[in-house]
Design a protein around this motif. Structure first.
Motif, PDB file in Angstrom:
ATOM      1  N   TYR A   1      13.505 -44.215 -31.630  1.00 11.93           N
ATOM      2  CA  TYR A   1      14.029 -45.484 -30.290  1.00 11.93           C
ATOM      3  C   TYR A   1      13.008 -45.707 -29.679  1.00 11.93           C
ATOM      4  N   LYS A   2      13.062 -47.088 -30.443  1.00 16.97           N
ATOM      5  CA  LYS A   2      12.226 -48.114 -30.459  1.00 16.97           C
ATOM      6  C   LYS A   2      10.394 -47.351 -29.865  1.00 16.97           C
ATOM      7  N   ALA A   3       9.662 -47.594 -28.930  1.00 16.90           N
ATOM      8  CA  ALA A   3       8.560 -46.854 -29.184  1.00 16.90           C
ATOM      9  C   ALA A   3       8.286 -45.689 -29.293  1.00 16.90           C
ATOM     10  N   TYR A   4       9.485 -44.984 -28.918  1.00 18.67           N
ATOM     11  CA  TYR A   4       9.564 -43.336 -28.806  1.00 18.67           C
ATOM     12  C   TYR A   4      10.168 -42.755 -29.541  1.00 18.67           C
ATOM     13  N   GLN A   5       9.154 -41.011 -29.932  1.00 22.61           N
ATOM     14  CA  GLN A   5       9.961 -40.206 -30.366  1.00 22.61           C
ATOM     15  C   GLN A   5      10.240 -38.939 -29.925  1.00 22.61           C
ATOM     16  N   PHE A   6      11.626 -38.028 -30.257  1.00 18.30           N
ATOM     17  CA  PHE A   6      11.706 -37.500 -29.490  1.00 18.30           C
ATOM     18  C   PHE A   6      10.995 -35.962 -29.363  1.00 18.30           C
ATOM     19  N   THR A   7      11.425 -34.958 -28.419  1.00 16.14           N
ATOM     20  CA  THR A   7      10.658 -34.023 -28.910  1.00 16.14           C
ATOM     21  C   THR A   7      11.390 -32.708 -28.487  1.00 16.14           C
ATOM     22  N   LYS A   8      12.270 -32.974 -27.435  1.00 18.26           N
ATOM     23  CA  LYS A   8      13.865 -31.650 -27.492  1.00 18.26           C
ATOM     24  C   LYS A   8      15.106 -32.470 -27.374  1.00 18.26           C
ATOM     25  N   LEU A   9      15.550 -32.293 -27.711  1.00 18.33           N
ATOM     26  CA  LEU A   9      17.401 -33.028 -27.648  1.00 18.33           C
ATOM     27  C   LEU A   9      17.981 -32.152 -27.385  1.00 18.33           C
ATOM     28  N   PRO A  10      18.934 -32.713 -26.069  1.00 19.71           N
ATOM     29  CA  PRO A  10      20.629 -31.940 -26.033  1.00 19.71           C
ATOM     30  C   PRO A  10      20.888 -31.586 -26.574  1.00 19.71           C
ATOM     31  N   GLU A  11      22.380 -30.665 -26.206  1.00 19.43           N
ATOM     32  CA  GLU A  11      23.456 -30.607 -26.867  1.00 19.43           C
ATOM     33  C   GLU A  11      24.379 -31.765 -26.588  1.00 19.43           C
ATOM     34  N   PRO A  12      24.698 -32.715 -27.165  1.00 20.99           N
ATOM     35  CA  PRO A  12      25.666 -33.180 -27.655  1.00 20.99           C
ATOM     36  C   PRO A  12      27.220 -32.301 -26.739  1.00 20.99           C
TER      37      PRO A  12
ATOM     38  N   GLN B   1      21.092 -42.608 -32.563  1.00 19.67           N
ATOM     39  CA  GLN B   1      21.039 -41.845 -31.362  1.00 19.67           C
ATOM     40  C   GLN B   1      20.643 -41.952 -29.964  1.00 19.67           C
ATOM     41  N   LEU B   2      20.650 -41.737 -29.314  1.00 20.36           N
ATOM     42  CA  LEU B   2      20.707 -41.476 -27.654  1.00 20.36           C
ATOM     43  C   LEU B   2      20.963 -40.656 -26.800  1.00 20.36           C
ATOM     44  N   LEU B   3      21.071 -39.440 -26.327  1.00 21.26           N
ATOM     45  CA  LEU B   3      21.532 -39.106 -25.816  1.00 21.26           C
ATOM     46  C   LEU B   3      21.034 -38.556 -24.580  1.00 21.26           C
ATOM     47  N   ALA B   4      21.358 -38.639 -23.407  1.00 24.52           N
ATOM     48  CA  ALA B   4      21.432 -38.023 -21.942  1.00 24.52           C
ATOM     49  C   ALA B   4      20.386 -36.458 -21.442  1.00 24.52           C
ATOM     50  N   GLY B   5      19.068 -36.722 -21.838  1.00 19.13           N
ATOM     51  CA  GLY B   5      18.193 -35.813 -21.167  1.00 19.13           C
ATOM     52  C   GLY B   5      17.761 -35.393 -22.801  1.00 19.13           C
ATOM     53  N   THR B   6      17.285 -36.531 -23.532  1.00 20.12           N
ATOM     54  CA  THR B   6      16.694 -36.248 -23.925  1.00 20.12           C
ATOM     55  C   THR B   6      15.363 -36.861 -23.390  1.00 20.12           C
ATOM     56  N   GLU B   7      14.249 -35.479 -24.588  1.00 24.10           N
ATOM     57  CA  GLU B   7      12.550 -35.468 -23.985  1.00 24.10           C
ATOM     58  C   GLU B   7      12.231 -36.559 -24.867  1.00 24.10           C
ATOM     59  N   MET B   8      11.175 -37.025 -24.684  1.00 23.77           N
ATOM     60  CA  MET B   8      10.528 -37.885 -25.745  1.00 23.77           C
ATOM     61  C   MET B   8       8.634 -38.154 -25.352  1.00 23.77           C
ATOM     62  N   VAL B   9       7.923 -38.608 -26.126  1.00 22.46           N
ATOM     63  CA  VAL B   9       7.122 -39.062 -26.072  1.00 22.46           C
ATOM     64  C   VAL B   9       7.013 -40.698 -26.552  1.00 22.46           C
ATOM     65  N   ASN B  10       6.248 -41.146 -25.564  1.00 19.97           N
ATOM     66  CA  ASN B  10       5.770 -43.006 -26.126  1.00 19.97           C
ATOM     67  C   ASN B  10       4.853 -42.780 -27.245  1.00 19.97           C
ATOM     68  N   THR B  11       5.126 -43.870 -28.258  1.00 23.33           N
ATOM     69  CA  THR B  11       3.409 -43.098 -29.233  1.00 23.33           C
ATOM     70  C   THR B  11       2.941 -44.278 -29.313  1.00 23.33           C
ATOM     71  N   LEU B  12       3.144 -45.458 -28.343  1.00 24.98           N
ATOM     72  CA  LEU B  12       2.536 -45.893 -27.816  1.00 24.98           C
ATOM     73  C   LEU B  12       0.947 -45.415 -26.904  1.00 24.98           C
ATOM     74  N   SER B  13       1.428 -44.888 -25.734  1.00 28.22           N
ATOM     75  CA  SER B  13       0.590 -44.461 -24.237  1.00 28.22           C
ATOM     76  C   SER B  13       0.578 -43.386 -24.590  1.00 28.22           C
ATOM     77  N   GLY B  14       1.248 -42.764 -25.434  1.00 25.94           N
ATOM     78  CA  GLY B  14       0.541 -40.902 -26.048  1.00 25.94           C
ATOM     79  C   GLY B  14       2.028 -40.110 -24.464  1.00 25.94           C
ATOM     80  N   LYS B  15       2.594 -40.821 -23.195  1.00 24.02           N
ATOM     81  CA  LYS B  15       3.024 -40.443 -22.051  1.00 24.02           C
ATOM     82  C   LYS B  15       4.336 -40.050 -22.607  1.00 24.02           C
ATOM     83  N   GLU B  16       4.429 -38.739 -21.946  1.00 29.73           N
ATOM     84  CA  GLU B  16       6.461 -38.226 -21.612  1.00 29.73           C
ATOM     85  C   GLU B  16       7.148 -38.645 -21.705  1.00 29.73           C
TER      86      GLU B  16
END
Length: 164
Positions: free
Chosen positions: A45-56, A69-84
């Motif tokens: 999603y945009k500049a983010y890469q998912f690391t953990k998806l919640p149950e829909p 798709q972008l679920l509430a509670g999704t954990e991800m990493v910014n691919t540009l800055s590397g920040k969670e």
């Protein structure tokens, strides 16, 4: 004369190379397996890469949805800055004469904060809510001017200059 020019050139190359080496990021030890923790493709999603998806949520059918798709509670990493980062489930709604309680009840949201003078409300969706579809549905509601999905990312960090 040629010898002095040669030494001057060698000294300047050494100084430039040293300055360039200080600007390069240092590799982090133990991060060789970073690519293996990602869920989806190169960018989910945009500049983010998912690391953990919640149950829909159980009442949502994803089979007829197209696109990302972008679920509430999704954990991800910014691919540009590397920040969670993570999707908090909070949407900011800019409205014009809309009953916010009726809007929240219709979409199954809770009112987090209301800024009456700004015609702005912060609403929270339960974990597993498909946020992009929620945004599209809320934009069709009469009196809603804009809806933004909150993605929380710690972008403030101290910059420390060290002398080596």
């Amino acid at each position: 004369m040629k010898l002095v020019t040669l030494f001057t050139l060698a000294a300047s190359v050494a100084l430039v190379a040293g300055a360039q080496a200080q600007q390069l990021p240092t590799p982090k030890l133990g991060q060789d397996n970073v690519d293996q923790q990602f869920v989806g493709g190169e960018r989910d999603y945009k500049a983010y890469q998912f690391t953990k998806l919640p149950e829909p949520r159980k009442d949502v059918d994803f089979s007829q949805r197209k696109g990302s798709q972008l679920l509430a509670g999704t954990e991800m990493v910014n691919t540009l800055s590397g920040k969670e980062a993570y999707v908090s489930g909070i949407v900011s709604v800019l409205m014009d004469g809309t009953d916010i309680d009726q809007l929240a009840q219709q979409f199954g949201l809770t009112v987090e904060r209301l800024y009456g003078r700004l015609n702005l409300a912060l609403l929270k969706a339960p974990e597993g809510t498909e946020m992009l579809q929620l945004r599209r549905d809320m934009m069709d509601f009469t009196g809603v001017n804009n809806v933004d999905i909150e993605i929380v990312e710690d972008i403030r960090e101290t910059h420390v200059l060290t002398q080596r």
